[in-house]
Design a protein around this motif. Structure first.
Motif, mmCIF file in Angstrom:
data_model
loop_
_atom_site.group_PDB
_atom_site.id
_atom_site.type_symbol
_atom_site.label_atom_id
_atom_site.label_comp_id
_atom_site.label_asym_id
_atom_site.label_seq_id
_atom_site.Cartn_x
_atom_site.Cartn_y
_atom_site.Cartn_z
ATOM 1 N N ALA A 33 0.840 -1.209 0.000
ATOM 2 C CA ALA A 33 0.000 0.000 0.000
ATOM 3 C C ALA A 33 0.873 1.257 0.000
ATOM 4 N N GLU A 34 1.908 1.243 0.822
ATOM 5 C CA GLU A 34 2.752 2.432 0.916
ATOM 6 C C GLU A 34 3.595 2.624 -0.341
ATOM 7 N N SER A 35 3.866 1.531 -1.041
ATOM 8 C CA SER A 35 4.646 1.670 -2.276
ATOM 9 C C SER A 35 3.845 2.412 -3.343
ATOM 10 N N TYR A 36 2.519 2.451 -3.174
ATOM 11 C CA TYR A 36 1.674 3.220 -4.090
ATOM 12 C C TYR A 36 1.330 4.585 -3.502
ATOM 13 N N GLY A 37 1.963 4.911 -2.385
ATOM 14 C CA GLY A 37 1.740 6.222 -1.786
ATOM 15 C C GLY A 37 0.527 6.312 -0.876
ATOM 16 N N TYR A 38 -0.024 5.186 -0.475
ATOM 17 C CA TYR A 38 -1.177 5.231 0.432
ATOM 18 C C TYR A 38 -0.701 5.540 1.846
ATOM 19 N N GLU A 39 -1.487 6.355 2.542
ATOM 20 C CA GLU A 39 -1.140 6.765 3.892
ATOM 21 C C GLU A 39 -2.049 6.057 4.891
ATOM 22 N N GLU A 40 -1.477 5.666 6.003
ATOM 23 C CA GLU A 40 -2.258 4.923 6.988
ATOM 24 C C GLU A 40 -3.029 5.867 7.906
ATOM 25 N N TYR A 41 -4.276 5.505 8.184
ATOM 26 C CA TYR A 41 -5.106 6.275 9.110
ATOM 27 C C TYR A 41 -5.784 5.281 10.040
ATOM 28 N N ASP A 42 -6.467 5.763 11.022
ATOM 29 C CA ASP A 42 -7.291 4.887 11.864
ATOM 30 C C ASP A 42 -8.422 5.715 12.446
ATOM 31 N N ALA A 43 -9.380 5.043 13.051
ATOM 32 C CA ALA A 43 -10.541 5.721 13.631
ATOM 33 C C ALA A 43 -10.903 4.959 14.897
ATOM 34 N N PRO A 44 -11.806 5.504 15.716
ATOM 35 C CA PRO A 44 -12.182 4.804 16.947
ATOM 36 C C PRO A 44 -12.913 3.502 16.644
ATOM 37 N N ILE A 45 -12.783 2.556 17.547
ATOM 38 C CA ILE A 45 -13.467 1.285 17.366
ATOM 39 C C ILE A 45 -14.963 1.431 17.663
ATOM 40 N N PRO A 107 -7.747 -2.100 10.391
ATOM 41 C CA PRO A 107 -8.435 -2.136 11.682
ATOM 42 C C PRO A 107 -9.104 -3.480 11.941
ATOM 43 N N ASN A 108 -9.477 -3.699 13.190
ATOM 44 C CA ASN A 108 -10.269 -4.882 13.529
ATOM 45 C C ASN A 108 -11.738 -4.494 13.619
ATOM 46 N N PHE A 109 -12.597 -5.449 13.313
ATOM 47 C CA PHE A 109 -14.039 -5.223 13.323
ATOM 48 C C PHE A 109 -14.739 -6.323 14.094
ATOM 49 N N TRP A 110 -15.955 -6.017 14.535
ATOM 50 C CA TRP A 110 -16.781 -7.006 15.236
ATOM 51 C C TRP A 110 -18.139 -7.110 14.567
ATOM 52 N N GLN A 125 -9.142 -6.203 8.716
ATOM 53 C CA GLN A 125 -9.378 -6.013 7.294
ATOM 54 C C GLN A 125 -8.554 -4.844 6.786
ATOM 55 N N LEU A 126 -7.843 -5.108 5.712
ATOM 56 C CA LEU A 126 -7.146 -4.014 5.045
ATOM 57 C C LEU A 126 -8.175 -3.225 4.258
ATOM 58 N N ASN A 127 -8.194 -1.910 4.452
ATOM 59 C CA ASN A 127 -9.085 -1.046 3.682
ATOM 60 C C ASN A 127 -8.247 -0.103 2.846
ATOM 61 N N ILE A 128 -8.517 -0.129 1.547
ATOM 62 C CA ILE A 128 -7.785 0.729 0.608
ATOM 63 C C ILE A 128 -8.815 1.623 -0.072
ATOM 64 N N ASP A 129 -8.574 2.927 -0.040
ATOM 65 C CA ASP A 129 -9.521 3.829 -0.705
ATOM 66 C C ASP A 129 -8.807 4.968 -1.415
ATOM 67 N N VAL A 130 -9.367 5.335 -2.563
ATOM 68 C CA VAL A 130 -8.923 6.538 -3.269
ATOM 69 C C VAL A 130 -10.100 7.491 -3.296
#
Length: 435
Positions: A33-45, A107-110, A125-130
């Motif tokens: 993902a980072e090799s394509y320039g994607y940046e990692e983010y996260d949010a509250p569970i 992130p992890n999900f329930w 789950q890996l989430n990739i978005d443009v």
RNA sequence: GCGGACGUAGCUCAGUAGGUAGAGCGCUAGGUUGUGGUCCUGGAUGUCGUGGGUUCGAGCCCCAUCGUUCGCCCCA
């Protein structure tokens, strides 16, 4: 009553060997993902329940999420997916973000579901978005990333297939040509989603039953059945050939094929359950006969962000779950043998605790991971411990070594033993780590 | 939420027609002095998932329950 040692239903304990595998999987995802320039983010569970209700539906939130009332009387839900959260984040800073936005997270999900093969209650789950790209360059890239991840795990292109379809094309067929209304369309889409799981005659019968008499006069269910059997875009009926989506699909397939993604094909029966997809959808299928099923997928969902009362931002993305991926890797024998974190197990011989500490500290200073043996244990016992812990090297530290500053380094896999200075030991160990 | 299969030592499992449990692997101690994986000798281990019922007696039969697993529903 004794406490149970089992983890909660549908959830997993990650013992070090399990965690090591997870770390490997995530590191491959991150690297690509980072090799394509994607940046990692996260949010509250935890999110307000309304966030999920607006996107999916009441039933799904009621029946398939962990939802409860917090101490302040708010209804909150443990996230069952990332799309609502990331959409919220983008909407919130919509004006200051620099587009195109390339974001990823793991992130992890329930989800409150009955666990079964490839599906647990807690998963990652890996989430990739443009965000912010309206043309198919976004689709090309996102599918390319999905493929690159599979490649990075060592998968052969013959072992998985990327299937493509267009929701716009389906809509055109269902509404304009077949003349079905919105409710019928939605029912039909869910029915098509189940096509490969049910008896064909029964499927055809249900499709037939969906049409009312007036509609049957103008069009025929057979047109739909014929459409679903197509394997090539060139075979589309002329009425559909002119739809812009067809050209888009063709271009997409060509662009991806040109960069080597040759295992891609048009599949008119590919739907993907949910309604917010509005254009191209894709899914990656496992070709293994024992696991011939969809592994993960995604598509374009331009309209979702508008729920926050802001201008829509075109979006393409996909999600890839850790459980199904692990199934795939196991089945295709792509599970790597992972080295443990410790490089060296230091075996202490005799009353050398303090001088050994100094030596070991030097090794750590030089960047190798060292486990210290116990002075109270016999050499044999320490050696056995090192082997059982799967540590590659044992380093003997006794008075002989301390006096000569030459240490016996034993490769526990090959059984070879050599005397070296600490510097040499470090370089040997680091060479192994890189291999 | 619905249906099938399963639940016996740490692990994989056996346990025959109901008579109060076994194997292999693993674990552990030893085979004297600073070297494991082979070999030899000795040792420990289970309220047979849990609760109830039938029976003189149940790991084996019945019911319930929990869990695992496969499938259905659903799949964001």
């Amino acid at each position: 009553m004794a406490l149970s040692t089992q983890p909660y239903k549908g959830a997993r304990d990650f013992y070090p060997e399990d965690k090591r595998l997870q770390k490997y999987i995530f590191s491959v995802m991150r690297r690509v993902a980072e090799s394509y320039g994607y940046e990692e983010y996260d949010a509250p569970i935890l999110e307000l329940t309304e966030l999920f209700v607006s996107k999916t539906s009441d039933e799904i939130v009621d029946e398939q999420t962990y939802t409860f009332i917090d101490r302040g009387g708010r209804s909150v839900t443990i996230r069952p997916e990332m799309t609502p959260s990331v959409t919220r984040m983008v909407a919130a800073k919509r004006q200051q973000l620099v587009y195109p936005l390339r974001w990823y997270s793991i992130p992890n999900f329930w989800r409150y579901e009955r666990p079964q093969r490839g599906r647990l209650r807690e998963f990652w789950q890996l989430n990739i978005d443009v965000f912010g790209v309206a043309d198919i360059q976004a689709e090309v890239e996102v599918i390319e990333v999905a493929d690159a991840i599979m490649q990075a795990f060592g998968a052969k292109r013959s072992s998985y297939t990327i299937k493509l379809n267009s929701r716009k094309l389906i809509d055109k067929l269902i509404k304009d040509i077949l003349g079905l209304d919105q409710v019928q369309a939605s029912t039909l889409i869910h029915l098509i989603d189940k096509l490969h799981k049910m008896d064909y005659a029964e499927f055809a019968g249900q499709v037939e039953g969906l049409f009312n008499p007036a509609q049957r006069d103008k069009s025929s269910p057979q047109q739909l059945l014929d459409f679903l059997k197509l394997t090539s875009l060139d075979e589309l009926p002329t009425a559909l050939q002119s739809v812009g989506s067809v050209e888009e699909l063709k271009q997409l397939i060509k662009l991806l094929t040109d960069i080597g993604v040759t295992n891609i094909e048009f599949d008119p029966s590919l739907m993907r359950g949910f309604d917010y997809y509005n254009d191209i959808v894709f899914e990656v299928f496992d070709n293994h006969p024992d696991n011939n099923r969809s592994m993960f997928g995604g598509g374009r969902y331009d309209g979702l962000i508008a729920q926050f009362d802001v201008e829509p931002v075109p979006t393409v993305g996909f999600g890839m779950g850790d459980v199904t991926l692990a199934n795939f890797l196991e089945l295709h024998e792509l599970m790597p043998v992972l080295n443990v974190e410790a490089d060296i197990f230091a075996i202490l011989i005799g009353d050398v605790y303090k001088p050994a500490q100094k030596v070991i500290a030097e090794l750590r200073e030089m960047g190798v991971n060292v486990v210290m043996g116990s002075v109270s244990q016999k050499t044999e016992k320490q050696l056995k411990t090192a082997v059982k812990k799967n540590i590659r090297y044992a380093l003997f530290i006794g008075n002989k070594e301390l006096d000569s500053e030459q240490f016996v380094l034993r490769n526990l896999a090959s059984n070879s033993e050599e005397k070296h200075s600490l510097q040499r030991v470090v370089s040997i160990v680091k060479d192994f780590r890189k291999s």
